[in-house]
Design a protein around this motif. Sequence first.
Motif, PDB file in Angstrom:
ATOM      1  N   VAL A 153       0.857  -1.187   0.000  1.00 53.53           N
ATOM      2  CA  VAL A 153       0.000   0.000   0.000  1.00 53.53           C
ATOM      3  C   VAL A 153       0.890   1.233   0.000  1.00 53.53           C
ATOM      4  O   VAL A 153       1.788   1.365   0.843  1.00 53.53           O
ATOM      5  N   ILE A 154       0.645   2.121  -0.947  1.00 57.03           N
ATOM      6  CA  ILE A 154       1.367   3.396  -1.025  1.00 57.03           C
ATOM      7  C   ILE A 154       0.431   4.476  -0.508  1.00 57.03           C
ATOM      8  O   ILE A 154      -0.663   4.674  -1.055  1.00 57.03           O
ATOM      9  N   GLU A 155       0.839   5.145   0.535  1.00 55.21           N
ATOM     10  CA  GLU A 155      -0.020   6.157   1.136  1.00 55.21           C
ATOM     11  C   GLU A 155       0.827   7.244   1.787  1.00 55.21           C
ATOM     12  O   GLU A 155       2.030   7.076   1.976  1.00 55.21           O
ATOM     13  N   GLY A 156       0.175   8.364   2.119  1.00 61.92           N
ATOM     14  CA  GLY A 156       0.888   9.453   2.781  1.00 61.92           C
ATOM     15  C   GLY A 156       0.975  10.692   1.917  1.00 61.92           C
ATOM     16  O   GLY A 156       0.171  10.894   1.003  1.00 61.92           O
ATOM     17  N   GLU A 157       1.977  11.506   2.190  1.00 60.70           N
ATOM     18  CA  GLU A 157       2.125  12.781   1.492  1.00 60.70           C
ATOM     19  C   GLU A 157       2.883  12.631   0.178  1.00 60.70           C
ATOM     20  O   GLU A 157       3.704  11.738   0.015  1.00 60.70           O
ATOM     21  N   ILE A 158       2.574  13.543  -0.733  1.00 58.81           N
ATOM     22  CA  ILE A 158       3.359  13.688  -1.960  1.00 58.81           C
ATOM     23  C   ILE A 158       3.790  15.150  -2.021  1.00 58.81           C
ATOM     24  O   ILE A 158       2.975  16.043  -1.801  1.00 58.81           O
ATOM     25  N   PRO A 159       5.064  15.426  -2.268  1.00 56.87           N
ATOM     26  CA  PRO A 159       5.517  16.824  -2.338  1.00 56.87           C
ATOM     27  C   PRO A 159       4.667  17.648  -3.301  1.00 56.87           C
ATOM     28  O   PRO A 159       4.149  17.127  -4.290  1.00 56.87           O
ATOM     29  N   SER A 160       4.533  18.902  -2.984  1.00 59.04           N
ATOM     30  CA  SER A 160       3.698  19.784  -3.792  1.00 59.04           C
ATOM     31  C   SER A 160       4.155  19.802  -5.249  1.00 59.04           C
ATOM     32  O   SER A 160       5.334  19.992  -5.545  1.00 59.04           O
ATOM     33  N   ALA A 161       3.216  19.570  -6.134  1.00 53.80           N
ATOM     34  CA  ALA A 161       3.498  19.567  -7.567  1.00 53.80           C
ATOM     35  C   ALA A 161       2.202  19.874  -8.320  1.00 53.80           C
ATOM     36  O   ALA A 161       1.103  19.547  -7.850  1.00 53.80           O
ATOM     37  N   ALA A 190      -4.874   6.113  -1.094  1.00 50.53           N
ATOM     38  CA  ALA A 190      -4.026   4.933  -0.928  1.00 50.53           C
ATOM     39  C   ALA A 190      -4.074   4.139  -2.219  1.00 50.53           C
ATOM     40  O   ALA A 190      -5.128   4.009  -2.838  1.00 50.53           O
ATOM     41  N   VAL A 191      -2.921   3.627  -2.628  1.00 48.59           N
ATOM     42  CA  VAL A 191      -2.819   2.803  -3.831  1.00 48.59           C
ATOM     43  C   VAL A 191      -2.326   1.431  -3.406  1.00 48.59           C
ATOM     44  O   VAL A 191      -1.337   1.319  -2.671  1.00 48.59           O
ATOM     45  N   THR A 192      -3.016   0.386  -3.848  1.00 48.37           N
ATOM     46  CA  THR A 192      -2.628  -0.981  -3.516  1.00 48.37           C
ATOM     47  C   THR A 192      -1.996  -1.665  -4.720  1.00 48.37           C
ATOM     48  O   THR A 192      -2.554  -1.630  -5.823  1.00 48.37           O
ATOM     49  N   VAL A 193      -0.838  -2.263  -4.506  1.00 45.27           N
ATOM     50  CA  VAL A 193      -0.169  -3.076  -5.524  1.00 45.27           C
ATOM     51  C   VAL A 193      -0.388  -4.531  -5.159  1.00 45.27           C
ATOM     52  O   VAL A 193      -0.029  -4.953  -4.051  1.00 45.27           O
ATOM     53  N   SER A 194      -0.989  -5.293  -6.060  1.00 40.45           N
ATOM     54  CA  SER A 194      -1.311  -6.679  -5.744  1.00 40.45           C
ATOM     55  C   SER A 194      -1.554  -7.477  -7.018  1.00 40.45           C
ATOM     56  O   SER A 194      -1.937  -6.909  -8.050  1.00 40.45           O
ATOM     57  N   ARG A 195      -1.353  -8.795  -6.933  1.00 36.71           N
ATOM     58  CA  ARG A 195      -1.693  -9.659  -8.062  1.00 36.71           C
ATOM     59  C   ARG A 195      -3.202  -9.753  -8.240  1.00 36.71           C
ATOM     60  O   ARG A 195      -3.707  -9.850  -9.354  1.00 36.71           O
ATOM     61  N   ASN A 196      -3.915  -9.748  -7.117  1.00 32.58           N
ATOM     62  CA  ASN A 196      -5.368  -9.909  -7.133  1.00 32.58           C
ATOM     63  C   ASN A 196      -6.064  -8.559  -7.014  1.00 32.58           C
ATOM     64  O   ASN A 196      -5.530  -7.617  -6.415  1.00 32.58           O
ATOM     65  N   ALA A 197      -7.254  -8.473  -7.583  1.00 34.88           N
ATOM     66  CA  ALA A 197      -8.008  -7.216  -7.603  1.00 34.88           C
ATOM     67  C   ALA A 197      -8.297  -6.736  -6.191  1.00 34.88           C
ATOM     68  O   ALA A 197      -8.600  -7.526  -5.296  1.00 34.88           O
ATOM     69  N   ARG A 198      -8.155  -5.440  -5.996  1.00 34.97           N
ATOM     70  CA  ARG A 198      -8.435  -4.807  -4.713  1.00 34.97           C
ATOM     71  C   ARG A 198      -9.340  -3.594  -4.956  1.00 34.97           C
ATOM     72  O   ARG A 198      -9.273  -2.964  -6.023  1.00 34.97           O
ATOM     73  N   ILE A 205       5.507   3.199   1.815  1.00 36.17           N
ATOM     74  CA  ILE A 205       5.191   1.961   1.112  1.00 36.17           C
ATOM     75  C   ILE A 205       5.135   0.855   2.140  1.00 36.17           C
ATOM     76  O   ILE A 205       6.160   0.453   2.708  1.00 36.17           O
ATOM     77  N   LEU A 206       3.923   0.392   2.424  1.00 37.91           N
ATOM     78  CA  LEU A 206       3.685  -0.557   3.501  1.00 37.91           C
ATOM     79  C   LEU A 206       3.397  -1.948   2.938  1.00 37.91           C
ATOM     80  O   LEU A 206       2.547  -2.105   2.059  1.00 37.91           O
ATOM     81  N   LYS A 207       4.094  -2.926   3.479  1.00 42.76           N
ATOM     82  CA  LYS A 207       3.888  -4.306   3.044  1.00 42.76           C
ATOM     83  C   LYS A 207       2.665  -4.890   3.709  1.00 42.76           C
ATOM     84  O   LYS A 207       2.480  -4.775   4.924  1.00 42.76           O
ATOM     85  N   GLY A 208       1.803  -5.522   2.904  1.00 41.10           N
ATOM     86  CA  GLY A 208       0.579  -6.121   3.443  1.00 41.10           C
ATOM     87  C   GLY A 208       0.678  -7.629   3.485  1.00 41.10           C
ATOM     88  O   GLY A 208       1.753  -8.195   3.683  1.00 41.10           O
ATOM     89  N   ARG A 209      -0.423  -8.281   3.263  1.00 47.74           N
ATOM     90  CA  ARG A 209      -0.465  -9.742   3.348  1.00 47.74           C
ATOM     91  C   ARG A 209       0.237 -10.388   2.165  1.00 47.74           C
ATOM     92  O   ARG A 209       0.284  -9.828   1.075  1.00 47.74           O
ATOM     93  N   CYS A 210       0.762 -11.569   2.392  1.00 50.00           N
ATOM     94  CA  CYS A 210       1.441 -12.317   1.341  1.00 50.00           C
ATOM     95  C   CYS A 210       0.729 -13.662   1.167  1.00 50.00           C
ATOM     96  O   CYS A 210       0.205 -14.230   2.119  1.00 50.00           O
ATOM     97  N   GLY A 211       0.730 -14.132  -0.063  1.00 48.98           N
ATOM     98  CA  GLY A 211       0.042 -15.397  -0.296  1.00 48.98           C
ATOM     99  C   GLY A 211       0.512 -16.079  -1.548  1.00 48.98           C
ATOM    100  O   GLY A 211       1.292 -15.556  -2.300  1.00 48.98           O
TER     101      GLY A 211
END
Length: 208
Positions: free
Chosen positions: A109-117, A155-163, A202-208
């Motif tokens: 999961v990618i979350e938090g601040e992004i510098p001003s742009a 928040a953006v989730t990176v995963s093989r399965n749909a979220r 960038i936070l690591k979530g569940r693994c499977g």
Amino acid sequence: MSLSTAIPRRRALRAGAALLSKYLTAGGAGVLLGLAVTFAIVERGKGFAAAESGPWTSWPRGGTPDLDPYTRAILAYSGKMALSGSAGITFVASGDSWGAEFDSACDYVIEGEIPSARYWTLTLLSPEGIPIPNRANRHGFTSSEILRASGGGFAVTVSRNARPGNWLPLGRSSRFILVLNLYDSELGASLSSLSAGNMPRILKGRCG
């Protein structure tokens, strides 16, 4: 040539050959050591021009002529193309906020601040900088299309399965990187004031 003069000459030749061999051995070892150090730096994906903010690495001078040879080799080797200072700033992440390399069997999961742009993009790519094929044909998000919470966060989730929400599919890729491009940012070419707290986690979530 007499025997008395031949023997010293042979000794001198052998001494010279031994000395030349030592120089060649030392020179060869130096070349191999230099190549090993260069390869290690390139493999690590850093360089003298790199600036790190948490899991993100940027090359502020990536699009300028004075780029150092190591960074130029890194960008060429990995396929990562840094924006020029006038176009924006590129950040690349190859691991999570705890320093562990990405594992394609896990969610992130990618979350938090992004510098001003004025505008930014977040893209999921292979380490060679190529979009990863997937059935959803989704490779990234832009600041204008991303779904946000009521407070403006996202928040953006990176995963093989749909979220649900903002999902970046991994497809069948075993390795990947995340690339964040900031356009018309107040940071400019200087990242001296940037810290990990100013960048997305960038936070690591569940693994499977």
